[in-house]
Design a protein around this motif. Structure first.
Motif, PDB file in Angstrom:
ATOM      1  N   GLU A 150      23.799   6.053   8.110  1.00 49.83           N
ATOM      2  CA  GLU A 150      23.634   7.362   8.741  1.00 49.83           C
ATOM      3  C   GLU A 150      24.909   7.793   9.462  1.00 49.83           C
ATOM      4  OE1 GLU A 150      18.851   7.579   9.663  1.00 49.83           O
ATOM      5  OE2 GLU A 150      20.158   6.568  11.124  1.00 49.83           O
TER       6      GLU A 150
ATOM      7  N   ARG B 180      23.001  11.652   7.652  1.00 47.89           N
ATOM      8  CA  ARG B 180      21.555  11.593   7.815  1.00 47.89           C
ATOM      9  C   ARG B 180      20.808  12.492   6.841  1.00 47.89           C
ATOM     10  NH1 ARG B 180      19.888   9.452  12.792  1.00 47.89           N
ATOM     11  NH2 ARG B 180      21.621   8.867  14.176  1.00 47.89           N
ATOM     12  N   GLU B 181      21.557  13.313   6.106  1.00 45.98           N
ATOM     13  CA  GLU B 181      20.899  14.279   5.224  1.00 45.98           C
ATOM     14  C   GLU B 181      20.362  13.652   3.945  1.00 45.98           C
ATOM     15  OE1 GLU B 181      25.315  14.367   4.057  1.00 45.98           O
ATOM     16  OE2 GLU B 181      24.092  14.082   5.876  1.00 45.98           O
ATOM     17  N   HIS B 182      20.750  12.439   3.675  1.00 42.16           N
ATOM     18  CA  HIS B 182      20.309  11.776   2.448  1.00 42.16           C
ATOM     19  C   HIS B 182      18.903  11.205   2.616  1.00 42.16           C
ATOM     20  CE1 HIS B 182      24.324  12.117   0.739  1.00 42.16           C
ATOM     21  NE2 HIS B 182      24.797  11.703   1.895  1.00 42.16           N
TER      22      HIS B 182
END
Length: 298
Positions: A253, A258-260
């Motif tokens: 992250e 964190r968008e994954h």
């Protein structure tokens, strides 16, 4: 599943000069594409057997035993390196003429997938990736908490340490990395030990461990592979894994974002596909949905 039954489902091909075992099974229903599954250390493609039937309903599944593992060739002496394993995986993709596919990787296979993803990002990879999902693995060398036996094997006396590695040693190591409520069964340990020792494979243990050095020397390249990924990527992670559990996810992250897609499996250890196959399947379906893939028949 007995390893003899797994072997009976497979084929062999000479790839990069080596005899490589692989399984290639078409989807049993409407086909939504192909998934290439890349196993971890020190096991083999057999690792995937619990999630295989469900995935195989709508996906063609391809999995190989990497060089030095399972039913594939185990040359000795040989300098086992991640770059060569990636070459062999890509050779299999070419051999099977896979135009596009998803990648599902675990542990050692994560590192192989990172190298292959770096090639994809540079436009030099074989085939086109639709997505890549990583199970527990050392994506970042600084967060990989190697077991004592792994550190000893990598040292100057590794060739002596491998002589002392036994089924009991493997049991002890696996007990440490599996979740406390989901230990490997005796049957699973028997299968893993048989796969490891086929064709005297244990003699290469101190050579196979060189992937830890490869991770350090290629850290930036393989971090960039994640940060610049040309396809959707994500994690399914057993949180209590002492080797690459929650601490690895937090580093992901921080460095990658964190968008994954990230699915944490509390109380699960290093082998989610063996410890909690239903949870892995549910999370993987969620990942595919987030990547724009179908998950139910039309």
């Amino acid at each position: 599943m007995r390893i003899e039954d797994w072997e009976a489902r497979g084929k062999r091909a000479t790839l990069c000069g080596h005899d490589i075992f692989f399984i290639d099974e078409p989807a049993r229903g409407d086909s939504w594409g192909t998934i290439l599954l890349i196993h971890g250390f020190p096991s083999a493609s057999w690792d995937w057997w619990k999630i295989w039937p469900n995935l195989n309903r709508h996906y063609r599944l391809v999995a190989m035993d990497m060089l030095g593992f399972g039913f594939s060739a185990k040359p000795s002496p040989h300098d086992y390196r991640i770059m060569e394993q990636a070459d062999i995986c890509e050779a299999l993709v070419g051999h099977l003429e896979l135009d596009e596919f998803h990648v599902l990787a675990h542990d050692y296979g994560d590192t192989v997938a990172q190298e292959m993803l770096a090639r994809q990002n540079a436009g030099a990879g074989i085939g086109r990736w639709r997505s890549c999902l990583f199970l527990n693995g050392g994506l970042f060398p600084e967060t990989h908490q190697a077991l004592l036996v792994q550190r000893l094997l990598l040292g100057p006396l590794g060739f002596l340490v491998r002589h002392a590695f036994s089924r009991a040693s493997m049991r002890k190591s696996f007990d440490r990395v599996f979740g406390p409520d989901t230990p490997a069964s005796d049957e699973e340990m028997d299968a893993l030990w048989q796969l490891f020792t086929l064709n005297d494979g244990q003699r290469n243990l101190h050579r196979l461990i060189h992937y830890m050095s490869d991770r350090r020397s290629n850290r930036q390249r393989w971090l960039d592979a994640l940060c610049e990924a040309c396809c959707p990527i994500g994690l399914i992670n057993g949180s209590v894994d002492p080797v690459s559990g929650e601490h690895m996810v937090q580093r992901f992250e921080q460095l990658v974002g964190r968008e994954h897609f990230i699915s944490r499996l509390p109380n699960i250890g290093h082998y989610p596909q063996l410890e909690a196959p239903d949870d892995v399947l549910a999370a993987y379906r969620g990942f595919l949905v987030s990547s724009g893939e179908p998950t139910e028949p039309a």
